[in-house]
Scaffold this active site. Structure first.
Site, PDB file in Angstrom:
ATOM      1  CB  CYS A 170      -0.943  -0.018   1.190  1.00  0.00           C
ATOM      2  SG  CYS A 170      -0.183  -0.432   2.774  1.00  0.00           S
ATOM      3  CE1 TYR A 171       2.001   3.993   5.100  1.00  0.00           C
ATOM      4  CE2 TYR A 171       2.665   1.787   5.706  1.00  0.00           C
ATOM      5  CZ  TYR A 171       2.071   2.984   6.040  1.00  0.00           C
ATOM      6  OH  TYR A 171       1.552   3.180   7.294  1.00  0.00           O
TER       7      TYR A 171
END
Lengths: 345, 345, 345, 345
Positions: free
Chosen positions: B149-150
């Protein structure tokens, strides 16, 4: 394709109508109006919709709007719709009004709790759009008075039981809790984040205008006067409404009897879900959906029934039920455009 | 219809896969596994899905599952997928793995930050599934390492600028913030409501395992070594991720130059939305959607670029991008099943 | 007993002053003013205080108020205080102003970012009330310009390092996050619960008026021009502020060197707490308190320092520091009335 | 100075005891125990307390602990205290037990809802520590069974009315709502942030163990059997409890009669605040305090009383009342250490 227009599209209920209708396979959304944001792209007012909804907010021009629509949704404060609906209906359009203006059969009751009604003739033909109860009338309706959020959460579990005489109507108490979006998008200290966070409070205690709306419908369905005690509360969350209703049982009914009574009544109706004891209704379970989840328990010592019902106040409590009404009016599948898969969290 | 199975369907990313695939017009969801909830209907584990998703959670039986599926999604902690994927791939199934196991080209980098890799041969052919960047490779891929996600929130705005040499790679700092669902569904004091509410904190400061993943991709795209400073933070909300990235400009580029560079790069790509100054990215705008919203500002005094990017960590940051990868692998419209209209709030 | 009055007591900073001063052992709170709520008991405006604080909100009457007070706190929007302070100071009262009006040494900087200054003579003698830095000046001050919340969180960890030349002033970036109470009690869509909940966003990116305030102080302390990049964000919580500051190290300093530099500088100062790696600063740890918690990490690969600082924006970032200033001015224990034991959650 | 010890100091109720006792002017906190964190400084377990509370968590050693204390607070799960209290009491120490073990007069009732009681002799002399009701008994008590949070919020408004015969005991329904800290600090899916946020749900419907506790006290005070219907709910907030109680009026009492009955009963008692209609009780108003705010409304059509009561579940519902009990036992001002000024938000 049904061409739909929304008057008052930039409040929360109006914007939720946009969300649902923009994804509805049988609908073309052709017009959204907003006094405040006229001229602005809808996706600028609600950036979530940027690139998804291409409409520009319009000033209200009823004739122009009706030229491009088959059905008109009104998501406005009460009092305004009854001034607009005569012209819209006069142009042959179907109307779903989300305000209280066309919800009451007894116009005197409306006038006692709101103000003088200025479209009484039309009100006579308006249908109270509680879909699971009045589907047959809705099919033929031209004007729908879309139910309030609290009434929807309270009426659905109670009506089957009252019709069967299983509970004592004099003992009904509904303790309701609403997320903050129910208070609308207008700014006020009441909805300021810092005054809501870590706050839980009752308001309009036994004095909320949804109370007479509830009473009228229950009285009609029970066949005798019903006047419930109703206390709304505000919960620190955006969406969701849960009502805990208490009533004395008329007989020694078991939980399964009560459950079956409700389940049988709503057999085949997609949006009512009976919940088991180990998984009682929870606003998180209905978030963003048109479901009404119902749970049943009995306090055996007091022979008192406890009903729990959960809805999303913006969906089944407003925009979702409005679209469900439209679906019924047009003979579509009741769930068209509303069969959105819920988020797990 | 593509038949899809999900291994590990009852964590948050897995359940979000269920949500998206259950509503995907070209997919039949045929199997969901869960070690913990095997034998339970999925709608009991996530009551939101009751009446919507009819599947029962299964114990993992790869051969059985592969007999009923064309594509398999794995939503498991890293280390487990690399033990399962060889058999799945050997049975001729396409694989989208949401863990870190197949994200790294440099297996040494993986082994340094995770553990010994046990499927190195397969890893060679795996494709890093950052859809807007590697679409051509994804088309032909059999195994997708679905991005973290990051990394997704950081890579999308940076790559076009690095490729054009507009920013100094040695100065990149990404200050990221994630909602709590990013920590998964496992219980821990870190995710206890009372420890998160009114709390904002950094964690794994310059020590998060997404850092090498980001570095590897940026290095590849920039053509020279890039090692960013990365600090993740936890925000008291369920969903959403916002990254504020800082970098020194190589030239006297204007905001419009930067904005155009990114916008041109992603021209025609539905899920990247450039946001104007007056409406910068906000996690609320992408909640429940597969969008990545990007905003651009320059601190002119320091000739420093500020990039803001917002995604839903469970969608574009996990399950949504996984489905987007599947769409690309099968030649479907990239947005199939992902064109969900966002909620206004 | 010191007799204290508060002008503008019904905003959040003003009400927080009431909270702290009402519990201060050396203070008698003698007057609270509020334009909006004049005539109302304070405990009606903030029912939390009912039965605890007996004052009635007054219209502002400077002469009357000064007749009953020794020190006057102003918790008003900037521009108003500079119109009132001359009269108050002329009556021989000490002043702690929470607005920006008396924070700047360089009046030109103030005028560039706010408006024309109408009390320049008084401004010359005003002291910037960053207690841990300017205690000696504060002791003798008559007018205090109480620091902004963002500046407080940014300046405290940076000043010792800049003074020692440990970091490169050209590389400083502060990524700050504030709870919603920082936006005040005025209603707006920005602070509407439904627009804040599940939302995380940046605002006034590299354009916030606290930026020049920060720059002026850092420049003074560093002895050379400093102009940091500053980006504030809004977090869905009521109280709390956390700043993550990035800067390149001038030397190969270790984490312990940095930590010791800061710790030594603040040795004996109750309100600065150095946090260990395993327990980095968290807004929840300082909620309701006057503490500034500081954490230190180094991204060794980039030789880049990461500073984390957490305060309660309403306490150390506003009312608490104001009272701390008063304590210093009067020679009281710095922590008098501020040694409130923090809640565990 | 009274020397106090806390057994089980690292749960939320225990930590809240630390907060209050650490700030109590007449108490020296001499020992805190924690099985899980033995050997760790308390300020490491709760970093908010770093630099404020200097104690180190100890393993439980009753003899050692009693050698350094005059009064012992137990904040443990029920069943454990009754195994410890005999030794503590035998050493001549006063005891305030926050569990259910010493709350019941009818030991059979306890055994029916909990388990076999192993300290029946001591239980006979224990006093139910509902301070506003049993002050005289508490003065002379050695062992206090500190009331549950739900019982406290329900009993305080009801007892004066039942004693005066103003309401029909057979009609009492309490719909209660609690913040999440009431579920304790143990991790569970129920308290996972993502499962609580945007969630509102009932639990242990008419089956909560606080129900018999409430019934026993009401029966004693009414002089005839009372068995209320009780439904607890979970609210997405950390602290706070609000109960809405419904009961039929026996007579045509007016709101002022009811209000006066309660107000007169609690005249001079600092911690009960009667709230006016325009400012009904709100959990935010009592957050962090020992107050119980009470509001009164009548649904005149149904001659049904609606009582609203708000407390902080961790303070008046647990640790605060425990300290209030200690104050009474030692003849201190009831509010000593508890007269903390509330936060405005």
């Amino acid at each position: 394709m049904i061409r739909a227009g929304i008057i008052g599209a930039t409040g929360y209920a109006g914007a939720e109508l946009v969300r649902i209708l923009a994804g509805h396979p049988g609908v073309e959304l052709t017009a959204v109006t907003s006094r405040r944001y006229a001229g602005k792209p809808f996706g600028e007012v609600f950036p979530a919709m940027a690139g998804v909804v291409d409409l520009v907010c319009e000033e209200l021009d009823i004739a122009g709007l009706c030229g491009r629509t088959d059905v008109v949704f009104l998501a406005l404060p009460h009092k305004i719709p009854m001034a607009l609906v005569p012209e819209i209906a006069g142009l042959g359009k179907k109307v779903v009004d989300l305000s209280a203006d066309f919800r009451f059969s007894d116009i005197g009751l409306y006038e006692q709790h709101y103000q003088a009604h200025t479209a009484k003739e039309l009100n006579k033909d308006a249908v109270y759009g509680l879909c699971e109860i009045y589907r047959e009338k809705i099919r033929k309706a031209v004007i729908i008075g879309n139910p309030g959020c609290y009434p929807t959460s309270i009426l659905l579990p109670l009506i089957p039981l009252l019709k069967k005489g299983l509970i004592n109507p004099d003992t009904i108490i509904s303790d309701s809790k609403s997320g903050v979006s129910g208070a609308g998008r207008s700014v006020s200290l009441t909805t300021h984040f810092c005054e809501v966070n870590e706050s839980y409070r009752a308001y309009k205690i036994a004095a909320h205008r949804h109370n007479p709306e509830i009473n009228e419908v229950l009285t009609r369905e029970a066949g005798s006067p019903v006047h419930i005690t109703f206390v709304p509360h505000l919960v620190p969350m955006t969406r969701g409404m849960l009502t805990t209703t208490y009533a004395s049982l008329n007989k020694d009914a078991k939980e399964t009897d009560i459950r079956n009574c409700i389940a049988d009544y709503y057999a085949g109706r997609y949006f009512v879900r009976m919940r088991p004891d180990e998984n009682p209704p929870d606003t998180l379970h209905v978030r963003g959906t048109n479901f009404c989840d119902i749970g049943v328990r009995i306090d055996r010592h007091n022979n008192r029934l406890i009903l729990i019902s959960a809805i999303d106040n913006l969906v089944k409590g407003a925009a979702g039920q409005a679209v469900q009404n439209m679906n019924i009016m047009y003979g579509l599948d009741e769930a068209a455009g509303l069969d959105i898969v819920p988020c797990p969290v």
